[in-house]
Design a protein around this motif. Sequence first.
Motif, mmCIF file in Angstrom:
data_model
loop_
_atom_site.group_PDB
_atom_site.id
_atom_site.type_symbol
_atom_site.label_atom_id
_atom_site.label_comp_id
_atom_site.label_asym_id
_atom_site.label_seq_id
_atom_site.Cartn_x
_atom_site.Cartn_y
_atom_site.Cartn_z
ATOM 1 N N GLU A 107 -2.440 0.190 2.735
ATOM 2 C CA GLU A 107 -2.028 0.463 1.353
ATOM 3 C C GLU A 107 -2.566 1.811 0.879
ATOM 4 O O GLU A 107 -1.861 2.573 0.216
ATOM 5 C CB GLU A 107 -2.501 -0.652 0.415
ATOM 6 N N ARG A 149 0.249 4.241 -0.794
ATOM 7 C CA ARG A 149 0.434 3.993 -2.232
ATOM 8 C C ARG A 149 -0.254 5.058 -3.086
ATOM 9 O O ARG A 149 -1.189 5.722 -2.639
ATOM 10 C CB ARG A 149 -0.107 2.612 -2.607
ATOM 11 N N LEU A 203 6.206 -0.468 -8.198
ATOM 12 C CA LEU A 203 5.746 -1.361 -7.141
ATOM 13 C C LEU A 203 4.280 -1.693 -7.355
ATOM 14 O O LEU A 203 3.482 -0.814 -7.696
ATOM 15 C CB LEU A 203 5.920 -0.688 -5.777
ATOM 16 N N GLU A 243 1.250 -4.305 -5.416
ATOM 17 C CA GLU A 243 0.880 -5.299 -4.412
ATOM 18 C C GLU A 243 -0.562 -5.699 -4.639
ATOM 19 O O GLU A 243 -1.423 -4.837 -4.850
ATOM 20 C CB GLU A 243 1.085 -4.743 -3.004
ATOM 21 N N GLU A 299 -1.152 -12.129 -0.297
ATOM 22 C CA GLU A 299 -0.653 -10.884 -0.883
ATOM 23 C C GLU A 299 0.659 -11.157 -1.610
ATOM 24 O O GLU A 299 1.559 -11.803 -1.066
ATOM 25 C CB GLU A 299 -0.432 -9.827 0.196
ATOM 26 N N TRP A 300 0.723 -10.669 -2.838
ATOM 27 C CA TRP A 300 1.960 -10.673 -3.602
ATOM 28 C C TRP A 300 2.459 -9.243 -3.680
ATOM 29 O O TRP A 300 1.688 -8.328 -3.968
ATOM 30 C CB TRP A 300 1.745 -11.220 -5.019
ATOM 31 N N SER A 301 3.753 -9.048 -3.441
ATOM 32 C CA SER A 301 4.386 -7.736 -3.552
ATOM 33 C C SER A 301 5.529 -7.831 -4.554
ATOM 34 O O SER A 301 6.390 -8.703 -4.443
ATOM 35 C CB SER A 301 4.923 -7.295 -2.186
ATOM 36 N N SER A 325 8.396 -5.353 -6.410
ATOM 37 C CA SER A 325 9.018 -4.028 -6.358
ATOM 38 C C SER A 325 10.360 -4.044 -7.089
ATOM 39 O O SER A 325 11.227 -4.863 -6.791
ATOM 40 C CB SER A 325 9.237 -3.611 -4.901
ATOM 41 N N ALA A 372 2.719 -9.126 -10.853
ATOM 42 C CA ALA A 372 1.973 -9.445 -9.621
ATOM 43 C C ALA A 372 0.673 -10.185 -9.936
ATOM 44 O O ALA A 372 0.301 -11.123 -9.223
ATOM 45 C CB ALA A 372 1.689 -8.165 -8.838
#
Length: 193
Positions: free
Chosen positions: A120, A124, A151, A153, A164-166, A168, A181
């Motif tokens: 990440e 990111r 976005l 995460e 993990e939550w994503s 977008s 998120a």
Amino acid sequence: MQGVTPRTSDTGRTRNIKALTALAAAMIAALAACSDSEPASPEATETTQAQDNIQHGPFFPQCGGISDQTIGELTRVTGLVNTATTSVGCQWLVGGSIVGPHFSFTWFRGSPIGRERKTEELSRASVEDINIEGHNGFIAIGEDLTLGTNLCEIGIQFEDDFIEWSVSYAEKPFPDPCEVAKELTRQSIVNAK
């Protein structure tokens, strides 16, 4: 027997039997070479010991305990379809299409969160520490030149596991992806057993 004498036919069968016998002998030799009778290498022993020392966190229900209705309400996106449901994750897309917004939950068992965070950090705009419901992890923010922050995460550690939550978005208007998120992550933590 149209042009084939019994003698020629018997020779062909004998040749086939000999070939099959040779193949079987080669396979037996190959399988014997793969047997467990030899002592394990030090690397294999270390890997087995490391796996024995893994401590798993709580159990997360399918999709982190988040229903299709809840994902639609929190993301404010209509037409979401859960396109991938496994024992360790789910993905929602508009109409099932890869073009457009996407939302996903993933549960990593016995996997280091540090490796995910490093990935990440390389891709990111920013990655920072976060604590949700008393559990530590990271929050990664992605920027789009025309959409701004689109976005987010979040990865949260549980012993040697993490989730993990994503979130977008692909077009405006949309709610703050990090607030979405955070709430999805919070609900998954509360739903864990």
